[in-house]
Design a protein around this motif. Structure first.
Motif, PDB file in Angstrom:
ATOM      1  N   LEU A   1       0.816  -1.207   0.000  1.00 30.53           N
ATOM      2  CA  LEU A   1       0.000   0.000   0.000  1.00 30.53           C
ATOM      3  C   LEU A   1       0.853   1.263   0.000  1.00 30.53           C
ATOM      4  CD1 LEU A   1      -2.820  -0.982   2.523  1.00 30.53           C
ATOM      5  CD2 LEU A   1      -2.785  -1.247   0.032  1.00 30.53           C
ATOM      6  N   ALA A   2       2.146   1.114   0.281  1.00 30.67           N
ATOM      7  CA  ALA A   2       3.045   2.268   0.226  1.00 30.67           C
ATOM      8  C   ALA A   2       3.070   2.901  -1.158  1.00 30.67           C
ATOM      9  CB  ALA A   2       4.462   1.851   0.634  1.00 30.67           C
ATOM     10  N   LEU A   3       2.702   2.135  -2.197  1.00 29.53           N
ATOM     11  CA  LEU A   3       2.726   2.656  -3.560  1.00 29.53           C
ATOM     12  C   LEU A   3       1.474   3.441  -3.920  1.00 29.53           C
ATOM     13  CD1 LEU A   3       4.908   0.314  -3.667  1.00 29.53           C
ATOM     14  CD2 LEU A   3       4.356   0.157  -6.085  1.00 29.53           C
ATOM     15  N   GLY A   4       0.538   3.603  -2.982  1.00 36.21           N
ATOM     16  CA  GLY A   4      -0.733   4.239  -3.290  1.00 36.21           C
ATOM     17  C   GLY A   4      -0.591   5.641  -3.842  1.00 36.21           C
ATOM     18  N   SER A   5      -1.463   5.985  -4.767  1.00 34.41           N
ATOM     19  CA  SER A   5      -1.477   7.335  -5.333  1.00 34.41           C
ATOM     20  C   SER A   5      -1.754   8.344  -4.229  1.00 34.41           C
ATOM     21  CB  SER A   5      -2.562   7.438  -6.406  1.00 34.41           C
ATOM     22  OG  SER A   5      -2.357   6.498  -7.442  1.00 34.41           O
ATOM     23  N   GLY A   6      -1.048   9.459  -4.253  1.00 33.11           N
ATOM     24  CA  GLY A   6      -1.248  10.506  -3.264  1.00 33.11           C
ATOM     25  C   GLY A   6      -0.324  10.427  -2.070  1.00 33.11           C
ATOM     26  N   ASN A   7       0.430   9.346  -1.946  1.00 33.69           N
ATOM     27  CA  ASN A   7       1.387   9.234  -0.844  1.00 33.69           C
ATOM     28  C   ASN A   7       2.610  10.107  -1.096  1.00 33.69           C
ATOM     29  OD1 ASN A   7      -0.316   7.369   0.287  1.00 33.69           O
ATOM     30  ND2 ASN A   7       0.943   5.587  -0.207  1.00 33.69           N
TER      31      ASN A   7
ATOM     32  N   THR B   1       6.802  10.603  -0.032  1.00 30.63           N
ATOM     33  CA  THR B   1       7.928   9.768   0.385  1.00 30.63           C
ATOM     34  C   THR B   1       9.079  10.631   0.871  1.00 30.63           C
ATOM     35  OG1 THR B   1       8.635   9.689  -1.938  1.00 30.63           O
ATOM     36  CG2 THR B   1       7.406   7.792  -1.093  1.00 30.63           C
ATOM     37  N   PHE B   2       9.820  10.083   1.831  1.00 27.66           N
ATOM     38  CA  PHE B   2      10.986  10.760   2.400  1.00 27.66           C
ATOM     39  C   PHE B   2      12.159   9.798   2.358  1.00 27.66           C
ATOM     40  CE2 PHE B   2      13.864  11.322   5.965  1.00 27.66           C
ATOM     41  CZ  PHE B   2      14.135  12.688   5.952  1.00 27.66           C
ATOM     42  N   SER B   3      13.299  10.295   1.949  1.00 30.29           N
ATOM     43  CA  SER B   3      14.538   9.535   2.073  1.00 30.29           C
ATOM     44  C   SER B   3      15.664  10.502   2.399  1.00 30.29           C
ATOM     45  CB  SER B   3      14.855   8.745   0.790  1.00 30.29           C
ATOM     46  OG  SER B   3      15.142   9.623  -0.275  1.00 30.29           O
ATOM     47  N   GLN B   4      16.795   9.944   2.777  1.00 28.48           N
ATOM     48  CA  GLN B   4      17.918  10.766   3.225  1.00 28.48           C
ATOM     49  C   GLN B   4      19.162  10.329   2.479  1.00 28.48           C
ATOM     50  OE1 GLN B   4      17.463  13.160   5.466  1.00 28.48           O
ATOM     51  NE2 GLN B   4      19.523  13.793   6.023  1.00 28.48           N
ATOM     52  N   THR B   5      19.897  11.289   1.961  1.00 27.72           N
ATOM     53  CA  THR B   5      21.131  10.973   1.255  1.00 27.72           C
ATOM     54  C   THR B   5      22.048  10.142   2.151  1.00 27.72           C
ATOM     55  OG1 THR B   5      20.981  13.016  -0.032  1.00 27.72           O
ATOM     56  CG2 THR B   5      23.147  11.952   0.109  1.00 27.72           C
ATOM     57  N   GLY B   6      22.546   9.034   1.618  1.00 29.06           N
ATOM     58  CA  GLY B   6      23.452   8.165   2.359  1.00 29.06           C
ATOM     59  C   GLY B   6      22.768   7.070   3.140  1.00 29.06           C
ATOM     60  N   LEU B   7      21.419   7.086   3.188  1.00 33.68           N
ATOM     61  CA  LEU B   7      20.675   6.057   3.904  1.00 33.68           C
ATOM     62  C   LEU B   7      19.845   5.248   2.915  1.00 33.68           C
ATOM     63  CD1 LEU B   7      19.417   8.052   7.028  1.00 33.68           C
ATOM     64  CD2 LEU B   7      21.449   6.589   6.835  1.00 33.68           C
ATOM     65  N   ASN B   8      19.822   3.941   3.086  1.00 33.85           N
ATOM     66  CA  ASN B   8      19.162   3.025   2.165  1.00 33.85           C
ATOM     67  C   ASN B   8      17.757   2.718   2.676  1.00 33.85           C
ATOM     68  OD1 ASN B   8      18.389   1.034   0.421  1.00 33.85           O
ATOM     69  ND2 ASN B   8      20.025  -0.398   0.940  1.00 33.85           N
ATOM     70  N   GLY B   9      16.778   3.455   2.162  1.00 34.50           N
ATOM     71  CA  GLY B   9      15.413   3.202   2.567  1.00 34.50           C
ATOM     72  C   GLY B   9      14.510   4.387   2.295  1.00 34.50           C
ATOM     73  N   VAL B  10      13.207   4.201   2.524  1.00 30.60           N
ATOM     74  CA  VAL B  10      12.219   5.256   2.321  1.00 30.60           C
ATOM     75  C   VAL B  10      11.207   5.240   3.458  1.00 30.60           C
ATOM     76  CG1 VAL B  10      12.438   5.188  -0.201  1.00 30.60           C
ATOM     77  CG2 VAL B  10      10.673   3.821   0.930  1.00 30.60           C
ATOM     78  N   VAL B  11      10.588   6.391   3.679  1.00 29.80           N
ATOM     79  CA  VAL B  11       9.456   6.537   4.586  1.00 29.80           C
ATOM     80  C   VAL B  11       8.280   7.021   3.746  1.00 29.80           C
ATOM     81  CG1 VAL B  11       8.512   7.805   6.547  1.00 29.80           C
ATOM     82  CG2 VAL B  11      10.900   7.045   6.582  1.00 29.80           C
ATOM     83  N   VAL B  12       7.101   6.470   4.016  1.00 28.59           N
ATOM     84  CA  VAL B  12       5.890   6.822   3.262  1.00 28.59           C
ATOM     85  C   VAL B  12       4.900   7.479   4.214  1.00 28.59           C
ATOM     86  CG1 VAL B  12       3.958   5.906   1.931  1.00 28.59           C
ATOM     87  CG2 VAL B  12       6.259   4.948   1.618  1.00 28.59           C
ATOM     88  N   TYR B  13       4.284   8.580   3.790  1.00 27.11           N
ATOM     89  CA  TYR B  13       3.390   9.314   4.679  1.00 27.11           C
ATOM     90  C   TYR B  13       2.436  10.177   3.866  1.00 27.11           C
ATOM     91  CZ  TYR B  13       6.235  13.507   3.796  1.00 27.11           C
ATOM     92  OH  TYR B  13       6.881  14.567   3.199  1.00 27.11           O
ATOM     93  N   ARG B  14       1.467  10.761   4.554  1.00 24.00           N
ATOM     94  CA  ARG B  14       0.584  11.775   3.986  1.00 24.00           C
ATOM     95  C   ARG B  14       0.464  12.937   4.964  1.00 24.00           C
ATOM     96  NH1 ARG B  14      -4.494   9.595   0.396  1.00 24.00           N
ATOM     97  NH2 ARG B  14      -3.290   8.199  -0.949  1.00 24.00           N
ATOM     98  N   ARG B  15       0.304  14.133   4.428  1.00 20.11           N
ATOM     99  CA  ARG B  15       0.039  15.314   5.243  1.00 20.11           C
ATOM    100  C   ARG B  15      -1.468  15.546   5.310  1.00 20.11           C
ATOM    101  NH1 ARG B  15       4.803  19.472   4.654  1.00 20.11           N
ATOM    102  NH2 ARG B  15       6.366  18.224   3.565  1.00 20.11           N
ATOM    103  N   THR B  16      -1.960  15.782   6.505  1.00 23.87           N
ATOM    104  CA  THR B  16      -3.352  16.180   6.699  1.00 23.87           C
ATOM    105  C   THR B  16      -3.359  17.322   7.701  1.00 23.87           C
ATOM    106  OG1 THR B  16      -3.748  14.631   8.529  1.00 23.87           O
ATOM    107  CG2 THR B  16      -4.156  13.827   6.310  1.00 23.87           C
ATOM    108  N   GLY B  17      -3.636  18.528   7.224  1.00 26.75           N
ATOM    109  CA  GLY B  17      -3.550  19.689   8.102  1.00 26.75           C
ATOM    110  C   GLY B  17      -2.143  19.836   8.650  1.00 26.75           C
ATOM    111  N   ARG B  18      -2.026  19.883   9.980  1.00 24.25           N
ATOM    112  CA  ARG B  18      -0.717  20.040  10.619  1.00 24.25           C
ATOM    113  C   ARG B  18      -0.169  18.708  11.104  1.00 24.25           C
ATOM    114  NH1 ARG B  18       1.480  23.631   8.428  1.00 24.25           N
ATOM    115  NH2 ARG B  18       3.065  23.564  10.060  1.00 24.25           N
TER     116      ARG B  18
END
Length: 330
Positions: A27-33, A35-52
């Motif tokens: 489900l991480a591939l869902g439309s509207g998600n 993604t966050f990653s960091q240079t030098g780190l192998n991986g991703v974080v998946v999230y959505r913004r809702t308000g604050r």
């Protein structure tokens, strides 16, 4: 530094980094998600913004040594953006990592799965299920595996009828699957027809890790259709999967179910624990957990997988509500 996510990076991450054994990882591939990653780190974080709020799906999909640093980097990024972080559908390994970092972590529900190696619908416990399937087949149901792009009009007809029967409810997102989008080529779709007209479908998403297989994901039917439509479609898919040697069929996450004090993490919120039990008893207006669980239990699942919510701060109703906002529930 925030790294740029390349096409296919999320799929590669959930295929490769399976330590958390998240059956809903696709489900991480869902439309509207986002993604966050960091240079030098192998991986991703998946999230959505809702308000604050930033609502994170699962834990970081990351290499073992980079999991903690990536979580720390994402947590700092969210704070720098002036957002409040809440994570959902964390697995037990994730829950322990978040609790160690001071998050308030509570069980929020469970996922369910059936081992297919010895699965059979024979026996008295499946008698009612067999009867429903037989009734659908006697009413002319034909089930086949299809390509979504070839059935767009038929699927739309089912969707409109199903959503209409819910009083024009919004289609849920984020914690449920979809038809189309980046991951469609990886999914499998089974459609049921009567007299050539589509009346039901189930979309299955791939599951990786030690309990690999497929997840019974997005499913809809014509409301006034024959009894047993969904059961017959799923039974057909099970036989296809068993013939292919697929080891597991997962039924996905259902909030408020499978709650057990033994699953809770140190430092959990007793008040939020009480709320989850209260919503199991009387929260059908928020989410039909009892109906969902009743369907899943028809298949006599072999495995219950507890799932968690993590609050970066106190466990609050406002933070929890934003999970449902991320799902387009209101």
């Amino acid at each position: 530094m925030l790294a740029t996510i390349q096409d296919g990076a999320v799929l590669d991450a959930i295929r490769t980094h399976t330590q958390a054994e998240n059956p809903s990882a696709f489900l991480a591939l869902g439309s509207g998600n986002e993604t966050f990653s960091q240079t030098g780190l192998n991986g991703v974080v998946v999230y959505r913004r809702t308000g604050r709020f930033a609502v994170q799906f699962g834990g970081p999909f990351a290499a073992e040594d980079d999991y903690g640093p990536l979580l720390n980097a994402f947590r700092q990024y969210v704070a720098d953006e002036g957002l409040t972080l809440v994570g959902v559908q964390l697995q037990a390994r994730d829950a322990a990592e978040y609790a160690r970092r001071g998050f308030v972590v509570n069980q929020v529900g469970a996922s369910w799965a059936v081992s297919l190696a010895e699965f059979s619908l024979r026996g008295t416990r499946f008698m009612q299920l067999r009867n429903k399937i037989s009734r659908a087949l006697r009413n002319g149901l034909v089930v086949q595996e299809v390509k979504a792009e070839d059935w767009a009009d038929g699927l739309r007809t089912i969707d409109e009828a199903w959503l209409g029967s819910k009083g024009g409810a919004r289609p849920l997102e984020f914690l449920v699957g979809e038809i189309g989008g980046e991951g469609q080529a990886e999914r499998r779709l089974f459609v049921g027809t009567i007299d050539g007209a589509p009346v039901a479908y189930i979309s299955y998403s791939p599951v990786y890790g030690s309990r690999a297989g497929w997840m019974h994901d997005l499913s809809r039917r014509i409301p006034e259709g024959s009894p047993g439509l969904m059961e017959a479609v799923n039974a057909h898919a099970i036989e296809v999967f068993r013939a292919e040697g697929v080891p597991w069929l997962h039924f996905g996450f259902t909030p408020f179910t499978g709650l057990d004090a033994a699953h809770e993490q140190d430092g959990h919120s007793p008040a939020f624990q009480w709320l989850m039990h209260a919503l199991w008893q009387g929260g059908d207006a928020l989410y039909p957990a009892r109906t969902q669980l009743s369907y899943k239990q028809k298949w006599a699942p072999d495995l219950l997988v507890p799932e968690y919510v993590a609050f970066d701060g106190p466990a609050s109703v406002a933070s929890f509500a934003h999970i449902f906002r991320a799902c387009n529930a209101f």
